[in-house]
Design a protein around this motif. Sequence first.
Motif, PDB file in Angstrom:
ATOM      1  N   GLN A 143      38.934  33.869  30.799  1.00 40.11           N
ATOM      2  CA  GLN A 143      38.758  32.959  31.838  1.00 40.11           C
ATOM      3  C   GLN A 143      37.928  33.585  33.041  1.00 40.11           C
ATOM      4  OE1 GLN A 143      42.196  30.868  33.646  1.00 40.11           O
ATOM      5  NE2 GLN A 143      41.720  29.759  31.726  1.00 40.11           N
ATOM      6  N   ASP A 144      38.211  34.837  33.293  1.00 36.76           N
ATOM      7  CA  ASP A 144      37.549  35.482  34.485  1.00 36.76           C
ATOM      8  C   ASP A 144      37.412  34.963  35.799  1.00 36.76           C
ATOM      9  OD1 ASP A 144      36.733  37.394  32.329  1.00 36.76           O
ATOM     10  OD2 ASP A 144      34.980  36.261  32.215  1.00 36.76           O
ATOM     11  N   VAL A 145      38.747  34.372  36.133  1.00 41.18           N
ATOM     12  CA  VAL A 145      38.979  33.889  37.335  1.00 41.18           C
ATOM     13  C   VAL A 145      38.859  35.050  38.535  1.00 41.18           C
ATOM     14  CG1 VAL A 145      40.824  32.662  38.738  1.00 41.18           C
ATOM     15  CG2 VAL A 145      40.300  31.884  36.770  1.00 41.18           C
ATOM     16  N   PHE A 146      39.585  36.061  38.201  1.00 45.25           N
ATOM     17  CA  PHE A 146      39.685  37.295  39.165  1.00 45.25           C
ATOM     18  C   PHE A 146      38.455  37.816  39.216  1.00 45.25           C
ATOM     19  CE2 PHE A 146      40.442  41.725  39.423  1.00 45.25           C
ATOM     20  CZ  PHE A 146      41.609  41.908  40.703  1.00 45.25           C
ATOM     21  N   ARG A 152      32.296  36.736  43.580  1.00 47.47           N
ATOM     22  CA  ARG A 152      31.420  35.997  44.404  1.00 47.47           C
ATOM     23  C   ARG A 152      31.590  36.237  46.053  1.00 47.47           C
ATOM     24  NH1 ARG A 152      31.243  30.375  43.940  1.00 47.47           N
ATOM     25  NH2 ARG A 152      30.424  31.067  42.111  1.00 47.47           N
ATOM     26  N   TRP A 153      32.688  37.127  46.361  1.00 49.27           N
ATOM     27  CA  TRP A 153      32.686  37.527  47.796  1.00 49.27           C
ATOM     28  C   TRP A 153      32.905  39.087  48.002  1.00 49.27           C
ATOM     29  CZ3 TRP A 153      36.149  33.150  46.883  1.00 49.27           C
ATOM     30  CH2 TRP A 153      35.508  31.959  47.309  1.00 49.27           C
TER      31      TRP A 153
END
Length: 157
Positions: A143-146, A152-153
């Motif tokens: 899912q690669d949320v982490f 992104r930041w």
Amino acid sequence: MSDAVPHDRQLTEARWTHIALPTGNLDAAIDFYTTMTPLVVVERFSDDAGESAWLSNEKQVETPMVLVLVSFDQDRGESLGLLQPFAHIGIEVPRREDVDAAADRARAAGCLHWEPRQMPGPVGYICALTDPDGNVVEFSHGQDVFALVRARWGSGS
């Protein structure tokens, strides 16, 4: 838990720190989360309204996120699940086999909510469990949320 927070560890900006869920049986909920997920008990509290516990990933210092389990005396013995049938807590794991292992543990414990399945992006490979109150806990790989949020930041790897 110490009342004094070292100055270099104090909050410097608003940030998301926890989600709180009611439970009708705090000990059963703690047992579920410490057995079926990577969470550990950080601290337990009690007052004249009931008991609560804070759970988090062990030694999660940089970006602590806490699951607060709250058992009010008036709700003891009730099933208080709020996160269902799709609403859920998400736990991302590093390997596809970790999703299968979570499903195996849940199947054996009688709390498997969704069998492992491959979903289209960005969902990835998932399964889900239900805690003693009926809340849904999803395990995902790919899912690669982490990674996406860190990229992104600019938090690196």
